[in-house]
Design a protein around this motif. Structure first.
Motif: not given
Length: 502
Positions: A102-110
């Motif tokens: 999840r964390r990579p998607f959160i970082v890329v999304g933000c």
């Protein structure tokens, strides 16, 4: 010969896959302070949403997009919510990144949100550098790209954020409720901070570099607000992704990946195939949900524009009265968020005492009365002499703010009760919860698409302004309220109470 209902349910139930998940993949008990940190990213995301909802409809008109077409800009929201969010969830389910699922998607999304708000905030500056004159054609193009990209980034980020909380809480339903409560709390805080930022009129003085020949005071205030949003998102994202170290998934054949992604793989096919099996009560809930959102979406699109146009009597094209009205509308939305949060605290007790359908119907009647009051207030304001200075009387402004605040109560019901009702009814058919949320999402997205396509031209047909769209919203709210009160049973399924708590 009729088939027993139990056999119907077995036939309707999608195939289940039972897997033995290795012990090491089951999450350990996560401290509440860690869940609090992980959920904090919602505050930064919602901060930007609040700025978007309160400031961008007026700003598109200041750039030169006619009021009749401003609603078309918002079409990306429901479309990206329908396609992008499930896709992001499916991709994060199958991610084998060493940093976790999840964390990579959160970082890329933000990061995508940050890029989007910078494009929006600096649209006028970029247009000026590209040769814009009196007509800001290039600025409009940059703004629209940034706006649509922002909607997609927001929808792509929220899914993995909620999924990470679900991963950390596992099957501990109590902690799942606590994690969702933390997420909702930070959403409310982000709303209040975002609307308060949009209501402040002197950001250009604090950040004087935002004001230039291509960007006037209103543009500079918007740019400064989004720069604050960038800083806020960076801080909350860092707090969230550093709170926990996700266990990486070694391959897409990992049992945990197969179990969590199976529902996403067949999501769209199962969702549309499910409609032919839905019983009457579920169709009734979907119908009331659609009517409810036909009521809400014009308000979401045009709330601050209504305050600037109808209450303050301003014009989007460089009129300071309009800008004052937009900021006052943002303050009203801040009050709305406060009332929404307070109402949410009492939601479970209200539904347990009176029944979810009755509470939903009464809230929609309140929504109808508020929209009717907005139409009456628009008429009164149009007949009132504002004097030489053109400032609306305090009584009219206070009445508008009270309407905005009261609407927080039915909005809290809209954000909770339909999800509980549809979840409990579809669960009794043996269908998955992800599927039930997808079915409900269709009844929310389609009315938003209709309103986005039709409200601007409809308003233009009747002489401009927002009153025609609010009139349709009032009719839809009244109709949905009556149907909910008269047709949705006041008795609750045994599972419904727990759903509302979540």
């Amino acid at each position: 010969m009729t088939v027993p209902e139990s056999q119907h349910r077995q036939q309707r139930q999608p195939p289940q896959r039972h897997r033995n998940i290795p012990t090491e993949t089951i999450p350990t008990r996560i401290p509440l302070r860690v869940l609090l940190r992980v959920a904090s990213v919602a505050c930064g995301i919602q901060f930007g949403w609040a700025l978007q909802l309160s400031l961008l409809t007026p700003y598109v008109q200041e750039l030169g997009i006619p009021h009749a077409w401003s609603s078309i800009i918002w079409l990306c929201g429901p479309l990206s919510g329908f396609f992008v969010q499930p896709l992001a969830g499916h991709m994060s389910d199958r991610s084998t990144s060493k940093y976790g699922r999840r964390r990579p998607f959160i970082v890329v999304g933000c990061g995508s949100i940050i890029l989007s708000v910078l494009l929006i905030g600096f649209a006028a500056d970029i247009g000026g550098l590209l040769g814009d004159g009196e007509k800001k054609t290039r600025a409009i193009a940059v703004f629209v790209i940034g706006f649509w990209f922002l909607d997609m980034a927001n929808n792509a980020t929220q899914g993995p954020c909620r999924a990470l909380l679900a991963d950390l809480t596992g099957k501990d339903h109590r902690r799942t409720r606590v994690a969702n409560a933390y997420f909702s709390l930070f959403m409310a805080v982000g709303n209040v901070l975002g609307y308060a930022t949009g209501a402040y009129s002197s950001w250009y003085k604090i950040f004087p570099f935002t004001l230039n020949s291509s960007c006037d005071i209103n543009c500079a205030n918007l740019k400064a607000a989004f720069l604050l949003d960038v800083i806020f998102i960076m801080c909350t994202t860092y707090i969230s992704v550093t709170a926990i170290h996700e266990q990486p998934i070694t391959s897409v054949q990992d049992p945990l990946v197969e179990e969590s992604s199976h529902e996403q793989e067949a999501f769209f096919w199962e969702m549309f195939g499910t409609f032919k099996y839905l019983p009457g009560p579920v169709w009734l809930i979907l119908f009331v949900t659609s009517l409810t959102w036909i009521g809400w979406f014009p308000f979401i699109l045009f709330d601050t524009d209504w305050m600037g146009r109808e209450i303050y009597g301003g014009d989007p094209n460089g009129d300071l009265k309009y800008s004052d009205g937009v900021r006052m509308g943002a303050f009203g939305l801040m009050l709305n968020s406060v009332i929404l949060g307070i109402t949410s605290v009492f939601m479970e007790n209200l539904c347990r005492k009176w029944g979810s359908g009755f509470i939903w119907g009464i809230s929609n009647i309140i929504m109808f009365l508020c929209f009717l009051a907005m139409l009456v207030l628009s008429f009164v304001a149009s007949k009132t002499d504002y004097g030489v200075d053109g400032v609306p009387p305090n009584g009219i402004v206070i009445a508008a703010l009270v309407i905005f605040a009261i609407l927080g109560m039915p909005l809290a019901v809209t954000y909770s009760v339909p999800y509980a009702l549809i979840s409990s009814r579809i669960e009794s058919l043996g269908l998955g919860q992800g599927l039930s949320m997808g079915v409900l999402n269709v009844s929310i997205v389609l009315p938003q698409v209709v309103v986005s396509l039709g409200s601007g031209p409809w308003d233009s047909l009747f002489g401009g302004g927002n009153s025609p769209a609010f009139a349709i919203a009032a009719v839809a709210a009244f109709a949905s309220g009556l149907v909910a009160i008269l047709a949705i049973p006041r008795t609750r399924p045994t599972t419904e109470k727990s759903k509302i708590r979540q």
